[in-house]
Structures are given as structure tokens and as C-alpha cells.
Enzyme design. Structure first.
Site, PDB file in Angstrom:
ATOM      1  N   CYS A 122      -4.628  -4.485  -1.038  1.00 20.98           N
ATOM      2  CA  CYS A 122      -3.389  -4.443  -0.250  1.00 20.98           C
ATOM      3  C   CYS A 122      -3.245  -5.608   0.731  1.00 20.98           C
ATOM      4  CB  CYS A 122      -3.336  -3.141   0.538  1.00 20.98           C
ATOM      5  SG  CYS A 122      -3.309  -1.702  -0.534  1.00 20.98           S
TER       6      CYS A 122
HETATM    7  N1  LIG Z   1      -5.688   1.229  -3.507  1.00 25.81           N
HETATM    8  C1  LIG Z   1      -5.110   1.486  -2.342  1.00 25.81           C
HETATM    9  O1  LIG Z   1      -5.802   1.806  -1.378  1.00 25.81           O
HETATM   10  C2  LIG Z   1      -3.592   1.440  -2.168  1.00 25.81           C
HETATM   11  C3  LIG Z   1      -3.045   1.968  -0.996  1.00 25.81           C
HETATM   12  C4  LIG Z   1      -1.676   1.974  -0.825  1.00 25.81           C
HETATM   13  C5  LIG Z   1      -0.859   1.420  -1.810  1.00 25.81           C
HETATM   14  N2  LIG Z   1      -1.400   0.887  -2.943  1.00 25.81           N
HETATM   15  C6  LIG Z   1      -0.461   0.370  -3.939  1.00 25.81           C
HETATM   16  O2  LIG Z   1      -0.385   1.297  -5.006  1.00 25.81           O
HETATM   17  C7  LIG Z   1      -0.196   0.621  -6.246  1.00 25.81           C
HETATM   18  C8  LIG Z   1      -1.290   1.008  -7.238  1.00 25.81           C
HETATM   19  O3  LIG Z   1      -2.537   0.583  -6.734  1.00 25.81           O
HETATM   20  P1  LIG Z   1      -3.917   1.167  -7.231  1.00 25.81           P
HETATM   21  O4  LIG Z   1      -4.911   0.751  -6.212  1.00 25.81           O
HETATM   22  O5  LIG Z   1      -3.820   2.610  -7.575  1.00 25.81           O
HETATM   23  O6  LIG Z   1      -4.102   0.316  -8.592  1.00 25.81           O
HETATM   24  P2  LIG Z   1      -5.155   0.606  -9.766  1.00 25.81           P
HETATM   25  O7  LIG Z   1      -5.321  -0.687 -10.481  1.00 25.81           O
HETATM   26  O8  LIG Z   1      -6.344   1.330  -9.243  1.00 25.81           O
HETATM   27  O9  LIG Z   1      -4.406   1.624 -10.717  1.00 25.81           O
HETATM   28  C9  LIG Z   1      -3.287   1.322 -11.460  1.00 25.81           C
HETATM   29  C10 LIG Z   1      -3.295   2.153 -12.740  1.00 25.81           C
HETATM   30  O10 LIG Z   1      -2.081   1.895 -13.439  1.00 25.81           O
HETATM   31  C11 LIG Z   1      -2.370   1.746 -14.802  1.00 25.81           C
HETATM   32  N3  LIG Z   1      -1.288   0.971 -15.383  1.00 25.81           N
HETATM   33  C12 LIG Z   1      -1.101  -0.369 -15.378  1.00 25.81           C
HETATM   34  N4  LIG Z   1       0.059  -0.683 -15.994  1.00 25.81           N
HETATM   35  C13 LIG Z   1       0.601   0.484 -16.377  1.00 25.81           C
HETATM   36  C14 LIG Z   1       1.796   0.823 -17.068  1.00 25.81           C
HETATM   37  N5  LIG Z   1       2.648  -0.127 -17.484  1.00 25.81           N
HETATM   38  N6  LIG Z   1       2.047   2.115 -17.308  1.00 25.81           N
HETATM   39  C15 LIG Z   1       1.170   3.070 -16.887  1.00 25.81           C
HETATM   40  N7  LIG Z   1       0.032   2.822 -16.243  1.00 25.81           N
HETATM   41  C16 LIG Z   1      -0.246   1.536 -16.001  1.00 25.81           C
HETATM   42  C17 LIG Z   1      -3.733   1.095 -14.844  1.00 25.81           C
HETATM   43  O11 LIG Z   1      -4.379   1.323 -16.092  1.00 25.81           O
HETATM   44  C18 LIG Z   1      -4.438   1.809 -13.685  1.00 25.81           C
HETATM   45  O12 LIG Z   1      -5.060   2.999 -14.106  1.00 25.81           O
HETATM   46  C19 LIG Z   1      -0.161  -0.866  -5.893  1.00 25.81           C
HETATM   47  O13 LIG Z   1       1.171  -1.249  -5.691  1.00 25.81           O
HETATM   48  C20 LIG Z   1      -0.897  -0.929  -4.581  1.00 25.81           C
HETATM   49  O14 LIG Z   1      -0.484  -2.049  -3.807  1.00 25.81           O
HETATM   50  C21 LIG Z   1      -2.754   0.902  -3.142  1.00 25.81           C
END
Ligand SMILES: NC(=O)c1ccc[n+]([C@@H]2O[C@H](COP(=O)([O-])OP(=O)(O)OC[C@H]3O[C@@H](n4cnc5c(N)ncnc54)[C@H](O)[C@@H]3O)[C@@H](O)[C@H]2O)c1
Length: 436
Positions: free
Chosen positions: A273
Site C-alpha cells: 500500500c
Molecule cells: N494487503 C493489505 O494490507 C491491503 C490493505 C488495504 C487495501 N489493500 C488493497 O486491496 C487490493 C487487494 O490487495 P491484496 O493485498 O489483497 O492483494 P493480493 O495480491 O493478496 O490478492 C489479490 C487476489 O486477486 C486475485 N486476482 C488477480 N486478478 C484477478 C482477477 N482478474 N479476477 C479475480 N481474482 C484476481 C489474485 O490471484 C489474488 O488472490 C489492492 O488494491 C490493495 O491496494 C490491501
């Protein structure tokens, strides 16, 4: 009853099916939260390995136990790669990555790809919520037209909201259920339906007037952190030159009961992030002819920290008549923050690469990351070293990069020839400890 009322009733009575699209660090805990709150949950992800693991009751995130996945499975949770099953869900919550591309511009392809894949399966009587962090305007400019093309009428028979995720990975105090959640709807009816969805699983909702406001709120939160971390990193360099311990200063300042929030310096910025999200705003602000100078400056300071730490390492070795080239260096902690296994954007990786490029022999130890994982653009064929007094004493320098609680800091200090501490773990000055 009109469509929104029917849908709200389905959320209130827990008859609704909640679909989570993207089962990563955000989506998986959210799925578990909705399941625990009594909803039928369906997980959709493009990664067949993750889907297979989840369906056999296994986790792939350290702080989420397999037991929790198994319990969810017993209560009807299922994961799938089949996007046509989106039609079964009353709510679809998108939690896919929003990285930067190689030119450090927003890469929305995961979000748009997901919406394009869902679009043929959308139907009247659903709410679509985007949780991925993004620039203000994404929901209106990218999601709305894609949904509109299907013939669904947003605000009448279909509902669109943006509700950013707030997560504190590894925290014992904050869980997906008790962190207040901001939500903005495309129309008042969208907001009402979205609020009914999340109210079933989240203790406190914070409705705002538009999806844009909700998008900007999330960016403000992360920019606030990035800028303040940049500030303390800069002050760390000043303090170091002046012979002052920045950590002692922060501890003292933090006793002020109002108007001061402590932020801590480190070897650089990490995680999915803080190093990335602020630049979503920088990119969008350019469209309005505005440059985001605080963001750029903080980015510059934070991005310079690994090289500053390397300078301290070179000086520390030099003092002892050693060159970095050929020295044996053990990096403690390669996850981007303490007590987690998340390696994304970890400054430890950059530190390891610079050390290797300059000819040091690099090993690492991290109780949360037993084997150096496959990362895009970074490769180390290494397994973590288990710490013992003999192992610690065998290195020319120990680089304390991530301050996991699991490390035995007394043992390390007792046995290390030289420690470069980037986290302020060692409070008392010591012959073999250099603060960096
Ligand atoms: N990790 C954190 O602490 C956090 C906190 C707040 C916000 N976010 C935001 O949340 C969002 C997701 O982050 P994350 O950390 O969970 O990412 P991540 O990479 O852990 O998970 C994303 C998931 O989406 C899947 N994916 C990718 N493309 C896809 C598609 N087209 N259709 C379906 N699934 C798909 C991937 O296989 C993966 O399992 C981002 O925008 C991030 O900035 C993350």
C-alpha cells in the site's frame, strides 16, 4: 417491493450470497468475516492453485489458519475460477491488486479485467462493491460504463459502491469486523444497499457522499503515512549526523498527550500500500494540472533509505578494516514489517540486492519466511538461516532490517561482531551496535 428493498431484506435476513472476487490478503479475511456473520460466501479468483488449496481447507496466508478455512468450508464456502457463478451472488466485492506499472503509473488492468469477466454474468438485484485502493473517479469512470453496457440500470436494478479496505495485518486489536469502514455509493439507493450489505458483517460504517470521496479517503490515509514516514526518515539522517538517536527523540515526543502522532523510521518503505497508493493520486492529479509535491518528496526520501543504510554498513565495516566486498552479511527479517510473512515491496530485498551486487556474501534469517519466495524481478536461491550463537558469531555483520518479535535480540547482541540496527531495537549504546 422494489429491487433495492428486496436486496436489503436479503442482507438483513442473511439469505444473501456474498461473492468475494480476489482472495488475497484483503479478500480472504473479508470472506471469513462474512461467513462468520452468517452469510453464504462464494470466492472467485483467477489463480487455480489458490482455489484448489482453499477448497481442500488449506490456507496460503500465515496469519489466517487452515482451521478457519476448514470451518468456512463446513459452512458452505466454496472457491471457484468460474466467473459465471457470479450470477449466484447478491453482492460481488472486488479485492484485486492495484499495482503501478513499470513507469510508476496506475495499473488498473486487474480491476477492469475483473469487471469485464464479471459483466456477462451480472443480473438485476445485485450490488457490486470495489475495495481495491485506487484514484478518485475509478468507480465512475471505469466501473460504471462497463456495468452500464450490460443494460443494467445503476441505482434502480443494480447497485454500485466503493468501500476501501482497511487492514492491519498481524494486528491483534483490529479485525475486519471491528475496523470502521468507509463507503460511498454511486446514487443514494446504491449507498443504502451497500450499507445493508456491510452492516451485516462490520460493526461501524462511515457513509460518505460519493464513491470519489471514499476513494480519496483511502488515499489520504495512506498518503498521510507515506509523508510522515518520509519526514521521520529525513529527520533520522539529520539526527544521525548530529549524534542524536531519533528513536529516543520519537519516544520523548510521543509523551505529548495531544497533537503528536509517532511514526517510525526504517530502512525504506514496504508493503503493497504505502509505497504505491500515493502515486495513484499523483497520476490523477496531473489530469487536473496539479503536482503532488508532498507525495513526490516523501517518495524520494523513502526510496533513498536503502542506499543510506548501505552507506552506514560500508562505514561500519570500514571502521573495522573490512570491505563490503567479501564480507559475510546476515539480514534479519525480510518481510516488509514485523511479525508478518508479506514480502511485497520489502526494502530488505533491495538491501540484499545492493549488498550482493557490491560483492558481499548475503544470507538471511526470517522465522516468517523460511524460503526466499519467487518475486517478480527479484531472485535469491536461499533458505533462511536458523539463528544460534555460533551462526550469529560467524558473520562479519548482522543487518537488522525487520524487527520480528520472534528474534532473540539479547542472544544476537551478545554474539554478533557488528550489528547495523535500522529499527531502533537496541536502546542502549553498545560497541557492536550501529544505528542506521
Ligand atoms: N494487503 C493489505 O494490507 C491491503 C490493505 C488495504 C487495501 N489493500 C488493497 O486491496 C487490493 C487487494 O490487495 P491484496 O493485498 O489483497 O492483494 P493480493 O495480491 O493478496 O490478492 C489479490 C487476489 O486477486 C486475485 N486476482 C488477480 N486478478 C484477478 C482477477 N482478474 N479476477 C479475480 N481474482 C484476481 C489474485 O490471484 C489474488 O488472490 C489492492 O488494491 C490493495 O491496494 C490491501
Amino acid at each position: 417491493m422494489n429491487t433495492s428493498k428486496i436486496l436489503i431484506k436479503r442482507f438483513e435476513t442473511r439469505q444473501a450470497v456474498v461473492g468475494i472476487v480476489g482472495l488475497g490478503y484483503v479478500g480472504l479475511p473479508l470472506m471469513l468475516r462474512f461467513q462468520a456473520a452468517g452469510f453464504q460466501v462464494l470466492g472467485i479468483d483467477i489463480d487455480p492453485n489458490k482455489v484448489e488449496k482453499l477448497n481442500s481447507g488449506e490456507t496460503y496466508i500465515e496469519h489466517i489458519s487452515s482451521e478457519k478455512i476448514r470451518v468456512a468450508r463446513q459452512h458452505g464456502f466454496e472457491a471457484t475460477t468460474d466467473f459465471s457463478r457470479a450470477a449466484e451472488a447478491d453482492a460481488l466485492i472486488i479485492c484485486v491488486p492495484t499495482p503501478l506499472n513499470k513507469n510508476r503509473e496506475p495499473d488498473l488492468s486487474y480491476v477492469t479485467g475483473t469487471v469485464d469477466a464479471l459483466a456477462p454474468h451480472l443480473r438485476p438485484g445485485q450490488v457490486l462493491s470495489l475495495e481495491s485502493t485506487t484514484y478518485p473517479g475509478t468507480t465512475e469512470e471505469e466501473l460504471l460504463p462497463r456495468v452500464g453496457k450490460t443494460g443494467l440500470k445503476v441505482g434502480e436494478d443494480f447497485f454500485l459502491v466503493y468501500s476501501p479496505e482497511r487492514e492491519d495485518p498481524g494486528s491483534k486489536n483490529f479485525t475486519p469486523g471491528n475496523i470502521p469502514k468507509v463507503i460511498g455509493g454511486h446514487t443514494p439507493a446504491c449507498l443504502k444497499v451497500g450499507t445493508a450489505l456491510y452492516a451485516g458483517a462490520i460493526d461501524r460504517l462511515v457513509p460518505v457522499s460519493s464513491t470519489k470521496t471514499a476513494e480519496m479517503t483511502k488515499l489520504l490515509e495512506n498518503i498521510h503515512r507515506a509523508v510522515n514516514i518520509g519526514l521521520v526518515n529525513e529527520l533520522k539522517i539529520v539526527c544521525d549526523r548530529m549524534g542524536i538517536d531519533i528513536h529516543e527523540v520519537i519516544r520523548a515526543a510521543a509523551t505529548k498527550p495531544f497533537g503528536f502522532t509517532p511514526y517510525y523510521p526504517g530502512p525504506g518503505l514496504g508493503g503493497h500500500c504505502i509505497p504505491i497508493d500515493p502515486f495513484y493520486l499523483t497520476w490523477k492529479a496531473r489530469e487536473y494540472g496539479i503536482s503532488t509535491r508532498f507525495i513526490e518528496l516523501a517518495g524520494e526520501v523513502n526510496a533513498g533509505m536503502p542506499r543510506w543504510v548501505i552507506g552506514k554498513i560500508v562505514d561500519a565495516l570500514n571502521e573495522r578494516g573490512l570491505a563490503l566486498k567479501g564480507s559475510r552479511v546476515l539480514v534479519l527479517g525480510i518481510a516488509y514489517k514485523k511479525n508478518v510473512d508479506d514480502m511485497r515491496e520489502s526494502p530488505s530485498v533491495e538491501l540484499m540486492e545492493i549488498l550482493r551486487d557490491k560483492g558481499a556474501e548475503v544470507d538471511y534469517s526470517d522465522p516468517h519466511v523460511p524460503v526466499f519466495p519467487k518475486l517478480r524481478g527479484h531472485h535469491f536461491d536461499l533458505a533462511g538461516v536458523a539463528l544460534s550463537p555460533e551462526i550469529v558469531a560467524g558473520y562479519d555483520l548482522i543487518l537488522l532490517a525487520t524487527n520480528h518479535d520472534a528474534f532473540d535480540y539479547d542472544m544476537i547482541k551478545k554474539n554478533a561482531r557488528l550489528i547495523v540496527d535500522t529499527r531502533g531495537v537496541y536502546l542502549e549504546p553498545a560497541e557492536n551496535v550501529i544505528k542506521a
